[in-house]
Motif scaffolding. Structure first.
Motif, PDB file in Angstrom:
ATOM      1  N   VAL A   1      -0.406 -10.717  14.993  1.00 40.32           N
ATOM      2  CA  VAL A   1       0.354  -9.774  14.187  1.00 40.32           C
ATOM      3  C   VAL A   1       1.818 -10.187  14.280  1.00 40.32           C
ATOM      4  CG1 VAL A   1       1.051  -7.370  13.874  1.00 40.32           C
ATOM      5  CG2 VAL A   1      -1.288  -7.910  14.635  1.00 40.32           C
ATOM      6  N   VAL A   2       2.480 -10.369  13.133  1.00 40.82           N
ATOM      7  CA  VAL A   2       3.880 -10.802  13.132  1.00 40.82           C
ATOM      8  C   VAL A   2       4.730  -9.801  13.905  1.00 40.82           C
ATOM      9  CG1 VAL A   2       5.888 -11.304  11.691  1.00 40.82           C
ATOM     10  CG2 VAL A   2       3.599 -12.008  10.946  1.00 40.82           C
ATOM     11  N   THR A   3       5.481 -10.305  14.891  1.00 43.64           N
ATOM     12  CA  THR A   3       6.322  -9.462  15.762  1.00 43.64           C
ATOM     13  C   THR A   3       5.595  -8.164  16.105  1.00 43.64           C
ATOM     14  OG1 THR A   3       7.529  -8.558  13.848  1.00 43.64           O
ATOM     15  CG2 THR A   3       8.510 -10.444  14.973  1.00 43.64           C
ATOM     16  N   ARG A   4       4.441  -8.338  16.736  1.00 41.64           N
ATOM     17  CA  ARG A   4       3.559  -7.213  17.068  1.00 41.64           C
ATOM     18  C   ARG A   4       4.351  -6.067  17.718  1.00 41.64           C
ATOM     19  NH1 ARG A   4      -2.056  -6.728  18.577  1.00 41.64           N
ATOM     20  NH2 ARG A   4      -2.318  -8.955  18.170  1.00 41.64           N
ATOM     21  N   PRO A   5       4.268  -4.848  17.160  1.00 47.80           N
ATOM     22  CA  PRO A   5       4.979  -3.713  17.765  1.00 47.80           C
ATOM     23  C   PRO A   5       4.384  -3.340  19.123  1.00 47.80           C
ATOM     24  CG  PRO A   5       4.335  -3.248  15.484  1.00 47.80           C
ATOM     25  CD  PRO A   5       3.594  -4.478  15.906  1.00 47.80           C
ATOM     26  N   LEU A   6       5.153  -2.584  19.892  1.00 48.73           N
ATOM     27  CA  LEU A   6       4.646  -2.061  21.153  1.00 48.73           C
ATOM     28  C   LEU A   6       3.480  -1.114  20.894  1.00 48.73           C
ATOM     29  CD1 LEU A   6       8.010  -1.245  22.983  1.00 48.73           C
ATOM     30  CD2 LEU A   6       6.459  -3.159  23.458  1.00 48.73           C
ATOM     31  N   VAL A   7       2.631  -0.960  21.896  1.00 53.50           N
ATOM     32  CA  VAL A   7       1.522  -0.014  21.795  1.00 53.50           C
ATOM     33  C   VAL A   7       2.077   1.357  21.422  1.00 53.50           C
ATOM     34  CG1 VAL A   7      -0.266   1.179  23.103  1.00 53.50           C
ATOM     35  CG2 VAL A   7       0.081  -1.277  23.417  1.00 53.50           C
ATOM     36  N   GLY A   8       1.515   1.947  20.381  1.00 57.87           N
ATOM     37  CA  GLY A   8       2.013   3.229  19.906  1.00 57.87           C
ATOM     38  C   GLY A   8       1.596   3.470  18.471  1.00 57.87           C
ATOM     39  N   PRO A   9       2.374   4.230  17.714  1.00 54.11           N
ATOM     40  CA  PRO A   9       1.979   4.589  16.344  1.00 54.11           C
ATOM     41  C   PRO A   9       1.734   3.397  15.427  1.00 54.11           C
ATOM     42  CG  PRO A   9       3.784   5.983  17.104  1.00 54.11           C
ATOM     43  CD  PRO A   9       3.606   4.922  18.143  1.00 54.11           C
ATOM     44  N   LEU A  10       2.478   2.306  15.601  1.00 54.46           N
ATOM     45  CA  LEU A  10       2.295   1.131  14.745  1.00 54.46           C
ATOM     46  C   LEU A  10       1.344   0.107  15.340  1.00 54.46           C
ATOM     47  CD1 LEU A  10       5.996   0.550  13.571  1.00 54.46           C
ATOM     48  CD2 LEU A  10       4.137   1.699  12.329  1.00 54.46           C
ATOM     49  N   ASN A  11       0.848   0.361  16.540  1.00 53.79           N
ATOM     50  CA  ASN A  11      -0.063  -0.566  17.214  1.00 53.79           C
ATOM     51  C   ASN A  11      -1.094   0.247  17.983  1.00 53.79           C
ATOM     52  OD1 ASN A  11      -1.403  -2.466  18.739  1.00 53.79           O
ATOM     53  ND2 ASN A  11       0.412  -3.224  19.807  1.00 53.79           N
TER      54      ASN A  11
END
Length: 588
Positions: free
Chosen positions: A77-87
């Protein structure tokens, strides 16, 4: 990793090392390629310059393919977000860094249990992610030219204007796990290709990437909404304690991530009351040039020595030695180490910026736009304006044509920020303001801020502001630089976001509106005999997408009849004192 995925990691251990620290990098660009510059079992030959010097200084080098890239398992995932609403998963770059460090300190017997993370660009981003929940063995971090905020001023947008040049990167990184570059434009000069395609979405359809997840996310989030704000790494780090010493590395002519390093440094600085655990290096480089073998020049601009090697020898290795080696000596590095271009000297500062509106040793000094293209230190006493017509059918280029695609083998993409700007000065849709010949040096150390007043006959507009060092008409030492117009700081602002980056609004047609544009950081000396120049224009193509100049809901999907000519005026008067606030400092 904690979810069972295996990440491909190369570990280079120079012969004879015992109780050695590890320098750890995580990259989407191939861990194999990163340590195999030449076919040799001698690390001084096989490793790129920065890694080779670190290995020679007693470091184990570890380079890893991030999840889903090259030989690593998992999904990318491009610039994978931190675990949370977007991940919604249980893994991100912070957890992968933690798990990888845990594995290495348990399984590399030659290691001393201390690890430093380091990386350039995307690797700078993963380095910053390692600081979110740092492993106890992580004792130092060096993010170099990191991606920090994709909307404000790094890869994807600058102040709302979309960087079309990175459609190449998007295709390269997300269509094939091994990064085979397969993109083909229909013209060698991509200026023509982009004009023919119309909007960004039109080009995406032509290239067959309009269905890629990252492209669809860009189209869905053209404004600085929660999607972007929640991923901004400087905001993330500002909300967490400083547990690991950090050395931020910034390039003054970084053609890709010119926002990231200073922003991350500024976000962490309030958490460093001792002014010794959050440091900044500012060098005269392009993106990643600090890690390259040669840092003696950029394009035609010479730095009187190998600035990259100097930084690694005098700052990088001492920094790592202090925090990673058993009984490491104090590094003795300054809180801020900055190369002053124009004078070609290194300075040690105790803070950055050295000049600002308040609370700094020196105050910002305004230089004002005036009548007949003048630029001076006194505010205008009479009203006036400079006028030009901006035509989307004939946008101003960001460099001379032909313009090659970013990853064309013959591209000089890395040098464009030092291109001579005389090609733009001659256009009728670029207004130029220039000072008298300087009778003494003018030193800058900080962030120039353009505060200007403009009107447009349209209902939306882009504004590009350039701060330029004009060389003497006769330059005896380097005749080829006679009259050269060297860009010092340039950036773009999409007018619809002038009041609120998250909520675009039309510009009232014909009304004078005030704008503020923070230009990239500078550390530069305008020499005696030079002149200071400011150029303003309303397109920067095809680096950035064209503004239709008629307000539309989403510029990504603008239609051909949305693009209209607009008459632009830059105003200067006692009521509307258009100016650049320069971070002027004193001293020789």
């Amino acid at each position: 990793m904690r979810d069972g995925v295996k990440l491909h990691t190369n570990i280079v251990i120079p012969k004879g090392l015992v109780r050695a620290p590890i320098v750890f990098a995580r990259t989407p660009y191939s861990a194999d390629r990163a340590i195999s510059a030449a076919a040799s079992n001698r690390y001084s030959v096989a490793l790129p310059a920065a890694y080779a010097e670190l290995a020679a200084a007693g470091y184990i080098i570890a380079v890893q393919d991030v999840r889903g890239r090259h030989r690593s398992e998992g999904d990318y995932v491009v610039t994978r977000p931190l675990v949370g609403p977007l991940n919604p998963t249980k893994v991100d770059h912070a957890t992968d860094s933690w798990d990888s460090i845990e594995w290495m300190v348990r399984n590399v017997p030659e290691a001393n249990g201390r690890v430093g993370t380091m990386g350039v660009s995307y690797g700078g981003f993963t380095t910053l992610m390692s600081l979110v929940d740092p492993h106890p063995a992580l004792r130092a971090a060096v993010p170099i030219n990191p991606y920090v905020d994709g909307w404000v001023g790094d890869d994807w947008f600058h102040n709302g204007a979309y960087r079309q040049s990175f459609i190449d990167w998007l295709h390269w990184m997300t269509t094939d796990k091994s990064s085979r570059y397969l993109l083909q434009f229909d013209r060698e000069d991509v200026y023509e290709s982009w004009l023919k395609a119309g909007s960004v979405s039109g080009m995406a359809r032509r290239l067959g990437i309009d269905s890629l997840p990252m492209f669809r996310r860009l189209v869905a989030h053209p404004a600085y909404d929660a999607f972007w704000q929640s991923q901004a790494v400087d905001r993330i780090l500002a909300a967490r304690p400083l547990k690991v010493p950090v050395l931020h590395v910034h390039s003054l002519w970084d053609q890709e991530d010119i926002y990231g390093a200073p922003a991350a440094y500024a976000a962490i600085e309030p958490k460093d009351p001792g002014n010794d655990a959050n440091s900044l290096v500012i060098g005269p480089w392009r993106h990643g040039q600090s890690s390259a073998a040669d840092g003696s020049r950029l394009g035609p601009i010479d730095f009187d020595g190998n600035s990259s090697a100097w930084y690694r020898r005098n700052v990088l290795i001492p920094f790592f030695d202090q925090y990673l080696k058993d009984g490491g000596p104090p590094a003795g590095i300054a809180p801020v180490t900055a190369f002053e271009t124009g004078a070609n000297v290194w300075h040690r500062y105790d803070r950055w910026p050295m000049s600002c509106a308040s609370g700094c040793p020196f105050a910002a000094r305004a230089i004002y736009l005036g009548a007949d293209g003048s630029l001076g230190w006194t505010a205008p006493k009479q009203g006036g304006f400079a006028e030009y017509v901006s035509d989307p059918a004939r946008p101003v280029t960001y460099r001379q044509r032909p313009i090659l695609s970013t990853f064309n083998p013959r591209s000089t993409w890395g040098d464009w920020l030092v291109d001579d700007q005389r090609f733009a000065e001659t256009r009728p849709d670029v207004v130029t303001f220039v000072s008298e010949v300087l009778t003494q040096d003018v030193r800058l150390a900080g962030q120039p801020i353009a505060k200007f007043f403009a009107s447009t006959s349209g209902t939306d507009s882009d504004w590009v502001v350039k701060l330029i060092d004009v060389y003497p008409n006769e330059h005896a030492a380097r005749p080829e630089l006679s009259g050269y117009e060297l860009p010092i700081a340039m950036d773009i602002l999409r007018g619809r976001y002038r009041d609120d980056p998250a909520r675009p609004t039309p510009i009232p047609a014909g009304k004078v509106v005030g704008y503020t544009l923070k230009l990239p950081q500078v550390s530069h000396r305008f020499g005696k005999g030079h002149r200071i120049m400011v150029q303003i224009q309303s397109s920067w193509f095809p680096l950035y997408d064209r503004n239709p100049q008629k307000f539309v809901a989403n510029i990504f999907t603008a239609q051909p009849d949305d693009y209209v000519r607009a008459t632009q005026r830059i105003h200067f008067s006692p009521r509307h004192p258009s100016r650049i606030e320069l971070p002027v400092i004193a001293g020789p």
